[in-house]
Design a protein around this motif. Sequence first.
Motif, short mmCIF file in Angstrom:
data_model
loop_
_atom_site.label_atom_id
_atom_site.label_comp_id
_atom_site.label_asym_id
_atom_site.label_seq_id
_atom_site.Cartn_x
_atom_site.Cartn_y
_atom_site.Cartn_z
N LEU A 95 30.21 32.19 96.79
CA LEU A 95 31.32 32.84 95.79
C LEU A 95 30.70 33.52 94.60
O LEU A 95 31.03 34.23 93.72
CB LEU A 95 32.10 31.64 95.16
CG LEU A 95 33.31 31.12 96.31
CD1 LEU A 95 34.07 30.12 95.40
CD2 LEU A 95 34.10 32.07 96.99
N HIS A 96 29.18 33.30 94.53
CA HIS A 96 28.26 33.82 93.37
C HIS A 96 27.92 35.09 94.07
O HIS A 96 26.65 35.60 94.03
CB HIS A 96 27.29 33.03 93.20
CG HIS A 96 26.27 33.37 92.14
ND1 HIS A 96 26.56 33.32 90.66
CD2 HIS A 96 24.93 33.79 92.05
CE1 HIS A 96 25.66 33.71 89.97
NE2 HIS A 96 24.68 34.16 90.69
N CYS A 97 28.99 36.11 94.29
CA CYS A 97 28.54 37.11 95.05
C CYS A 97 29.69 38.30 94.90
O CYS A 97 31.08 37.81 94.33
CB CYS A 97 28.32 37.17 96.46
SG CYS A 97 29.74 36.24 97.22
N VAL A 98 29.60 39.56 95.25
CA VAL A 98 30.53 40.51 95.25
C VAL A 98 30.38 41.05 96.66
O VAL A 98 29.62 41.25 97.36
CB VAL A 98 30.23 41.76 94.37
CG1 VAL A 98 31.17 42.99 94.72
CG2 VAL A 98 30.23 41.40 92.89
N ARG A 99 31.64 41.02 97.41
CA ARG A 99 32.01 41.65 98.70
C ARG A 99 32.42 42.94 98.62
O ARG A 99 33.34 43.39 98.02
CB ARG A 99 32.99 40.58 99.56
CG ARG A 99 33.34 41.11 100.93
CD ARG A 99 32.20 40.97 101.85
NE ARG A 99 31.70 39.65 101.99
CZ ARG A 99 32.13 38.83 102.96
NH1 ARG A 99 33.12 39.23 103.89
NH2 ARG A 99 31.71 37.67 103.26
N LEU A 100 31.70 43.66 99.45
CA LEU A 100 31.83 45.13 99.73
C LEU A 100 32.56 45.16 100.91
O LEU A 100 31.91 44.73 102.03
CB LEU A 100 30.83 45.99 99.43
CG LEU A 100 30.29 46.47 98.20
CD1 LEU A 100 28.97 47.48 98.22
CD2 LEU A 100 31.39 46.93 97.24
N VAL B 21 35.08 43.91 89.28
CA VAL B 21 35.23 42.56 90.02
C VAL B 21 34.08 41.64 89.36
O VAL B 21 34.41 40.50 89.59
CB VAL B 21 35.23 42.47 91.14
CG1 VAL B 21 36.59 43.64 91.69
CG2 VAL B 21 33.93 43.04 91.92
N ILE B 22 33.22 42.28 88.74
CA ILE B 22 31.98 41.17 88.24
C ILE B 22 32.27 40.35 87.34
O ILE B 22 31.95 39.09 87.71
CB ILE B 22 30.81 42.03 87.69
CG1 ILE B 22 29.95 42.90 88.96
CG2 ILE B 22 29.84 41.38 86.90
CD1 ILE B 22 28.84 43.66 88.54
N ASP C 258 22.39 41.31 92.17
CA ASP C 258 22.28 42.76 92.94
C ASP C 258 23.44 43.58 92.41
O ASP C 258 23.13 44.80 92.18
CB ASP C 258 22.04 42.51 94.38
CG ASP C 258 20.87 42.10 95.02
OD1 ASP C 258 19.74 42.23 94.16
OD2 ASP C 258 20.59 41.74 96.15
N ALA C 259 24.54 43.00 92.46
CA ALA C 259 25.69 43.94 92.04
C ALA C 259 25.73 44.32 90.66
O ALA C 259 25.78 45.71 90.19
CB ALA C 259 27.00 42.95 92.12
N LYS C 260 25.30 43.49 89.71
CA LYS C 260 24.94 43.79 88.29
C LYS C 260 23.76 44.91 88.07
O LYS C 260 23.66 46.05 87.53
CB LYS C 260 24.30 42.56 87.42
CG LYS C 260 25.60 41.91 86.95
CD LYS C 260 25.11 40.70 86.31
CE LYS C 260 26.26 39.71 85.81
NZ LYS C 260 25.97 38.73 84.91
N GLU C 261 22.81 44.86 88.86
CA GLU C 261 21.61 45.76 89.19
C GLU C 261 22.18 47.19 89.66
O GLU C 261 21.66 48.15 88.87
CB GLU C 261 20.55 45.13 90.00
CG GLU C 261 19.20 46.07 89.94
CD GLU C 261 18.57 46.04 88.60
OE1 GLU C 261 17.53 46.95 88.68
OE2 GLU C 261 18.77 45.25 87.81
#
Length: 211
Positions: free
Chosen positions: A29-34, A16-17, A89-92
Motif C-alpha cells: 500500500l506504500h505505492c501508487v498504482r498506474l 492520489v499521493i 518514485d511517484a513523488k520523484e
Amino acid sequence: MITIPTGDLTGVLGDVIPFVFPDDDLPDLHCVRLEWDGTMLHALSTDRFRMAVSSWHPDDEPDADVQDDMFVRWGGADDPWTATLTLEDAKELVKVFKLPPKKQRVPLTLDFANEQVTVRRDRDTGYTAVRLDVPDQLAQFPDIRKLLADSDRLKPITGLMFNAKFLADFGKVRPRAPMQLSFTGSTAITHVGIGKRFLGAIMPLREGETS
C-alpha cells in the motif's frame, strides 16, 4: 507507449499521493498504482481508511485543435497494463517533470515494458527520460475501482463524523469542480467526488472514536 500532457501525468499522481499508506512496513500500500485500460490512464492509492482514483482521458483536452497540438496524438494504442510505483518514485516523477502553469500541455510519453516505466519529454524542457524499475507486479494492491463501483448504493443518514485531517487531504486534489460527498451508510465508506475524473472514499469514525 502513450502520450499525455505533462500537467495531466503530474496531476493524476499528485491527486492520489496524499492517500498512500505513509509507512513502508506495508509495501503493498506504500505505492501508487498506474493503470492504462486501453483508453484511460488511472492513478490509484489507498491507506486503508481512504481510497483515491484520479483519471485522464485523451478527450479531456479542451484545446486539441490549437496550432501547438496539431501534430500531437494524445493517448495511444497500448494494450491494458498496470505498473506499481513506490511512493518515493511517484513523488520523484512529480518533482522532476512538473512545469509552470502555462506549460502544462507540453507532451511527454509514458511507456511500460519489461518491468520498467519510462517517462520521456523533449530535450528542450531540460529532461529527457526517467526510467523506474517496477518488478513487483504481483503486489497485493486492492482493486480500488471495483471496490468503489460495488459500494455506490446511497443510503440516508442522520450524521457522520470524520477524521478532520484525513478529510482535509481531499482539498489537495486539483479543484476542477466542487467536492461532492455521497453517503452509503453510517458505517460504510463515503464517496468523495471532485469533477468527473476524481473519485475517492473515506471511512467515517465509529462511535467512540476521536480521530
